[in-house]
Design a protein around this motif. Structure first.
Motif, short mmCIF file in Angstrom:
data_model
loop_
_atom_site.label_atom_id
_atom_site.label_comp_id
_atom_site.label_asym_id
_atom_site.label_seq_id
_atom_site.Cartn_x
_atom_site.Cartn_y
_atom_site.Cartn_z
N ILE A 153 0.82 -1.21 0.00
CA ILE A 153 0.00 0.00 0.00
C ILE A 153 0.86 1.27 0.00
O ILE A 153 0.40 2.35 -0.37
N LYS A 154 2.15 1.11 0.41
CA LYS A 154 3.04 2.28 0.45
C LYS A 154 3.82 2.48 -0.84
O LYS A 154 4.49 3.50 -1.01
N PHE A 155 3.74 1.49 -1.76
CA PHE A 155 4.53 1.62 -2.98
C PHE A 155 4.13 2.87 -3.77
O PHE A 155 4.99 3.57 -4.31
N GLY A 156 2.83 3.13 -3.85
CA GLY A 156 2.35 4.30 -4.59
C GLY A 156 2.88 5.61 -4.03
O GLY A 156 3.45 6.43 -4.77
N PRO A 157 2.70 5.86 -2.71
CA PRO A 157 3.23 7.11 -2.12
C PRO A 157 4.75 7.24 -2.28
O PRO A 157 5.25 8.32 -2.57
N TRP A 158 5.49 6.12 -2.09
CA TRP A 158 6.95 6.19 -2.24
C TRP A 158 7.32 6.56 -3.69
O TRP A 158 8.23 7.34 -3.93
N ALA A 159 6.59 5.96 -4.62
CA ALA A 159 6.85 6.26 -6.04
C ALA A 159 6.54 7.72 -6.36
O ALA A 159 7.28 8.37 -7.11
N ASN A 160 5.44 8.24 -5.81
CA ASN A 160 5.10 9.64 -6.06
C ASN A 160 6.17 10.58 -5.50
O ASN A 160 6.50 11.61 -6.12
N GLU A 161 6.70 10.22 -4.32
CA GLU A 161 7.77 11.04 -3.73
C GLU A 161 9.01 11.02 -4.62
O GLU A 161 9.67 12.06 -4.80
N ASP A 169 11.81 8.46 1.37
CA ASP A 169 11.94 7.09 1.87
C ASP A 169 12.11 6.08 0.74
O ASP A 169 12.80 5.08 0.88
N GLY A 170 11.46 6.35 -0.39
CA GLY A 170 11.49 5.39 -1.48
C GLY A 170 12.88 5.12 -2.01
O GLY A 170 13.15 4.06 -2.59
N LEU A 171 13.83 6.06 -1.84
CA LEU A 171 15.19 5.85 -2.34
C LEU A 171 15.81 4.61 -1.71
O LEU A 171 16.44 3.79 -2.39
N LEU A 172 15.66 4.49 -0.40
CA LEU A 172 16.19 3.31 0.27
C LEU A 172 15.28 2.10 0.09
O LEU A 172 15.76 0.98 -0.14
N LYS A 173 13.98 2.30 0.16
CA LYS A 173 13.04 1.16 0.12
C LYS A 173 13.10 0.41 -1.21
O LYS A 173 12.96 -0.82 -1.25
N PHE A 174 13.31 1.14 -2.31
CA PHE A 174 13.34 0.50 -3.62
C PHE A 174 14.75 0.16 -4.07
O PHE A 174 14.96 -0.29 -5.20
N GLY A 175 15.74 0.35 -3.18
CA GLY A 175 17.10 -0.02 -3.50
C GLY A 175 17.30 -1.53 -3.40
O GLY A 175 16.56 -2.24 -2.70
N ALA A 176 18.33 -2.02 -4.07
CA ALA A 176 18.56 -3.46 -4.13
C ALA A 176 18.82 -4.05 -2.75
O ALA A 176 18.34 -5.15 -2.44
N ARG A 177 19.55 -3.35 -1.88
CA ARG A 177 19.87 -3.91 -0.56
C ARG A 177 18.63 -4.10 0.28
O ARG A 177 18.43 -5.15 0.92
N ALA A 178 17.77 -3.07 0.33
CA ALA A 178 16.55 -3.17 1.14
C ALA A 178 15.61 -4.23 0.60
O ALA A 178 14.99 -4.98 1.37
N LEU A 179 15.50 -4.31 -0.71
CA LEU A 179 14.62 -5.33 -1.30
C LEU A 179 15.13 -6.73 -1.02
O LEU A 179 14.35 -7.66 -0.76
#
Length: 469
Positions: A244-252, A268-278
């Motif tokens: 549910i947070k993917f959309g807001p992170w992508a908009n940011e 936040d999305g910079l870290l969340k969508f990075g390879a290490r966090a995933l």
């Protein structure tokens, strides 16, 4: 040693340490009256210096009132002040009465000043010896001149700044006003040690630019497709990567990559969508979702992590450079406009005393003020002490008495230096103390004496707590 106001010697250099509530001002006024008669001085020959305008006004009124009360004793009015009665008994002659009469009626000539007021008077009275400008105007606020110099320096800094450095300054909200607020209290204080003392090479922040541009290009080209793939993955932990947070992170991230000026405000999305966090968020049995974009986001995140502390170091170097520039150019700009600020008065007098005619200037001031009483001495700074140390050099016929309480040193932000007080105490002929508190209840005094009754109560070997009664 406890002070005997009538008999303790005050030749040479002396110190009175007065804890709060021990009657410091009462003691000062009594000492002034005694030395006026004992040394056969006028009120214009006894220099009294304190550190605020309000304290100066109060001290002036208290001394005048004490002299008036003593004059009344000479004229036959009974007094309940035992010290004044004893002083009258010691100097009962008509010459002493006339001296007091002149002191009271001519008290407007009393040499009672703030430290800046004394420096201004000294520079005016000895303008030739001090090399002063007769037409200089004293200003209480030199911010306008400082701001003009900082605006010039700021324009130059921004004109030469690479984009990453300029954006860092925006991120930190650095402006000429911010710099003035940071630097102003350090200006005109040559005794300060500035670190780093050596010029620092400019830190290169340009490495963040290619990382940001590469990640931005990949995001704009493949970002939304990548988010759809993550939605469909189904193997990501819902504690750290709720879909549910993917959309807001992508908009940011959309907004962030569209605004290069916001490079240091990573969402936040910079870290969340990075390879290490995933990779860490991937559940067992599921392959980690990887792509060039995820790797690029991690690379950009690492570049930002390195750039922030590097930018802070570069900001420190900028402040050091600006402080050196202001200390060099500010006196020149003030001289061109014939302006003096309060700290300039201190520095001008100190420089004159240390200069080629320093001996003549010190001798002239000693002749004018053969006795000096310096109140609130715990609030002094190295320049102020250097001035009095030079005028009232040890071995001279003039006398200097400091009055203070190192436990009440509260003006470090303004340059007051406890080490200077300790140095002055060590050079005093004989420190006196006031052993009785007249302000607090016996129970409170007993409690405080007990509380501080241990070695180094203030975590400093040369700062002790003398018990009071």
């Amino acid at each position: 040693m406890s002070l005997d106001l009538l008999d303790s010697p005050f030749d040479g250099r002396r110190l009175i340490e007065a804890s709060a509530g021990t009657g410091k001002t009462w003691t000062l006024t009594a000492l002034y009256a005694r030395l006026l008669l004992e040394r056969q001085l006028s009120v214009g020959q006894i220099l009294v210096v304190t550190y605020t305008t309000a304290a100066t006004a109060e001290l002036r009124e208290r001394i005048r009132a004490r002299l008036a009360e003593l004059l009344a004793v000479y004229e036959g009015t009974p007094s309940e002040d035992a010290f004044l009665n004893r002083l009258h008994a010691r100097y009962p002659d008509e010459a002493s009465r006339r001296r007091l009469l002149l002191a009271v009626h001519g008290f407007d000539e009393a040499a009672i000043f703030t430290i800046h007021g004394f420096c201004q008077r000294a520079l005016q009275d000895a303008a030739f010896e001090a090399g002063g400008d007769f037409d200089s105007e004293l200003t209480a606020d030199d911010r306008e001149i400082i701001d003009a110099l900082l605006v010039d320096a700021w324009r130059s800094e921004l004109a030469d700044a690479d984009p990453a450095w300029a954006r860092f300054l925006v991120k930190q909200k650095i402006t000429p006003v911010w710099l003035r607020n940071r630097l102003r209290s350090h200006l005109g204080k040559p005794y300060l040690r500035v670190e780093p003392s050596e010029p620092q090479a400019a830190v290169d922040l340009s490495g963040i630019e290619p990382a940001w541009q590469h990640a931005a290009a990949l995001w704009q080209a493949t970002g939304r497709v990548w988010i759809d793939e993550l939605h469909a993955h189904g193997g990501l932990s819902q504690s750290t990567h709720k879909t549910i947070k993917f959309g807001p992170w992508a908009n940011e991230l959309d907004a962030w990559f569209a605004d290069p000026a916001a490079i240091y405000d990573a969402p936040d999305g910079l870290l969340k969508f990075g390879a290490r966090a995933l990779g860490k968020a991937c559940k067992k049995g599921h392959a980690a979702p990887l792509c060039e974009l995820a790797e690029a986001l991690d690379t950009l995140s690492d570049a930002l992590a390195e750039a922030l502390p590097a930018g802070k170091q570069r900001l420190i170097a900028l402040q050091v450079a600006l402080l050196e520039r202001l200390n060099r150019e500010l006196p020149e700009r003030k001289a061109a406009q014939r302006l003096l600020a309060f700290d300039d008065l201190l520095n001008r007098l100190d420089q004159a005393l240390q200069g080629p005619v320093g001996d003549e200037l010190a001798a002239s001031l000693r002749s004018t003020y053969p006795l000096a009483l310096i109140d609130e001495f715990q609030d002094t700074d190295p320049i102020q002490y250097a001035i009095f140390d030079r005028i009232y050099a040890k071995g001279s016929t003039a006398s200097l008495c400091f009055v203070g309480d190192p436990k009440q040193a509260i003006y470090a932000f303004r340059g007051a230096d406890l080490a200077t007080y300790i140095q002055a105490r060590e050079q005093a002929e004989q420190p006196y103390n006031l052993p009785t508190n007249y302000r607090s209840t016996p129970q409170l005094i007993d409690a405080l004496n007990l509380l501080f009754d241990h070695p180094q109560p203030f975590a400093q070997a040369d700062l002790q707590y003398p018990p009071v009664g």
